[in-house]
Design an enzyme around this catalytic site. Sequence first.
Site, PDB file in Angstrom:
ATOM      1  N   LYS A  69       0.646  -1.155  -0.094  1.00  0.00           N
ATOM      2  CA  LYS A  69      -0.055  -0.122  -0.038  1.00  0.00           C
ATOM      3  C   LYS A  69       0.974   1.336   0.069  1.00  0.00           C
ATOM      4  O   LYS A  69       0.361   2.233  -0.452  1.00  0.00           O
ATOM      5  CB  LYS A  69      -1.036   0.058   1.385  1.00  0.00           C
ATOM      6  CG  LYS A  69      -1.966  -1.057   1.405  1.00  0.00           C
ATOM      7  CD  LYS A  69      -3.143  -0.905   0.617  1.00  0.00           C
ATOM      8  CE  LYS A  69      -4.259  -2.063   0.889  1.00  0.00           C
ATOM      9  NZ  LYS A  69      -3.769  -3.428   0.874  1.00  0.00           N
TER      10      LYS A  69
HETATM   11  C1  LIG Z   1      -4.458  -4.551   0.145  1.00  0.00           C
HETATM   12  C2  LIG Z   1      -3.427  -5.992   0.321  1.00  0.00           C
HETATM   13  C3  LIG Z   1      -3.694  -6.941  -0.636  1.00  0.00           C
HETATM   14  C4  LIG Z   1      -4.979  -6.841  -1.610  1.00  0.00           C
HETATM   15  O1  LIG Z   1      -4.923  -6.079  -2.551  1.00  0.00           O
HETATM   16  P1  LIG Z   1      -6.018  -5.345  -3.328  1.00  0.00           P
HETATM   17  O2  LIG Z   1      -5.397  -4.137  -4.496  1.00  0.00           O
HETATM   18  O3  LIG Z   1      -6.914  -4.835  -2.495  1.00  0.00           O
HETATM   19  O4  LIG Z   1      -6.254  -6.409  -4.290  1.00  0.00           O
HETATM   20  C5  LIG Z   1      -2.998  -8.062  -0.647  1.00  0.00           C
HETATM   21  N1  LIG Z   1      -2.122  -8.002   0.291  1.00  0.00           N
HETATM   22  C6  LIG Z   1      -1.576  -7.096   1.321  1.00  0.00           C
HETATM   23  C7  LIG Z   1      -0.596  -7.267   2.138  1.00  0.00           C
HETATM   24  C8  LIG Z   1      -2.523  -5.946   1.245  1.00  0.00           C
HETATM   25  O5  LIG Z   1      -2.295  -5.119   2.168  1.00  0.00           O
END
Ligand SMILES: *Cc1c(COP(=O)(O)O)cnc(C)c1O
Length: 460
Positions: free
Chosen positions: A108
């Site tokens: 993120k």
């Molecule tokens: C948010 C997140 C995901 C999923 O990503 P999306 O874009 O919502 O599909 C997968 N792994 C981690 C560690 C995340 O923080």
Amino acid sequence: MKFISTRGQASPASFVDACLSGLAPDGGLFVPETWPRIEPAGPNETYVDVAVRVLAAFAEDELDEATLRGICERAYASFAHQSVAPLVQWGPNAFLMELHHGPTLAFKDVAMQLIAQFFDTVLSRRGERMSVTCATSGDTGGAAAAAFAGASNVDLFILHPFERISPVQRLFMTTTGASNVHNIAIDEDFDACQAIVKALFADRDFVVRSGLSGVNSINWARIAAQAVYYATAQAALGTDRPLRIVVPSGNMGDALAGYVAARCGLLHGFEAVCAVNENDALRVLLGEGRMARASAVSTPSPAMDISIPSNFERIAFEASGRDADLIRQIYNQFAQGGDVDLPEKIKGPLACTGLSAKRVSNTNTLEEMKRVHDETGWLICPHTAVGTSVARSLPESDAMTVVLATAHAAKFPETVEKATGLTPDLPHRVQGVIARDEEFDRVANDLAVVRTFIRDHQRL
Ligand SMILES: *Cc1c(COP(=O)(O)O)cnc(C)c1O
């Protein structure tokens, strides 16, 4: 470039306005009016070079190159690895792309660091301030807190469920010490937090008066930022070699970014497998063409405990031949409560997008973490393990398999310990987080109380 809504009832918005508002006013998602052509990344370009080119293709003349470069340089200076998203070899013809070198150890950060610099720059030019509000059950809140801490034109309000998120995840959001970051611990579960944020955004009067904005995974700036590492992976592994990318998925923002990269010409072909946990709405959507109502269950990979993958709407829009009336009708029908079988007009083309999904059980996720440790000596996070488990199950291919490693193992110490018997060490650079004082306000599960809290704490 103008951005249009997948539901067809909002007037086209500029790049900056589409990113500042997040959701389109008609409830749809913004997509570019046409797909720009972007030259693939070259082997000698830095991550920042590629990020500037990708953003410029969407921003066109709204932001000049020097401004974009400043935004990207500041965003990625916070990463511990100069490549931002380095590739490591995991097996024959198989790689992990490490997306966890940012300040809060999850992917993120890649988009959130950029969005924070972008918001602060464009708002200071306009002489405006905004209040960014989000609900979090884990990684999003920490990434937002780290990114917006100290921003001069943004006040951040993060709602998390009191005593229901992991300690490491909470520490990343509550220890910034920044006066513009406000942590609101709601005396209820995550769904209650999300319901409050939704209700705040539904109050148009409050949205306008408070300059309320969202940075959840449907924000176009996040999608554009994430398209960059698909392009750098292609450049690193060879521009003429097909890739098979495995994407641990929840809201599908990450997988959509891969699709966008391919549509803009950044990839040699496109094959992405969404790896999902026992919350497998995405598998039902892509595999059976059905939108099914379900409530999320809790799994060892909590960032993927999503029952409605919101970015699917953009894929459905493209598959339908950009039929906004049809998309609006489908989502209205779904909102009214029933399951929806996607019409042939969408189902057929959906099968040709290059996207598919596979599910991994909780038991297999833990076994996979152990197996990867036995094979490589690495501790991986449970989300990444859902990805490597899917990669293992794919048929042989000439394509190079790249699994996105979406978080650092140290963010999920309890699960890592359960799976492997070992405790992952927090990287040195974040150890200070644990030592600092936490700041959050405990607030009742009450919309009016939260609204007043935001009004009292925002700098307008
Ligand atoms: C948010 C997140 C995901 C999923 O990503 P999306 O874009 O919502 O599909 C997968 N792994 C981690 C560690 C995340 O923080």
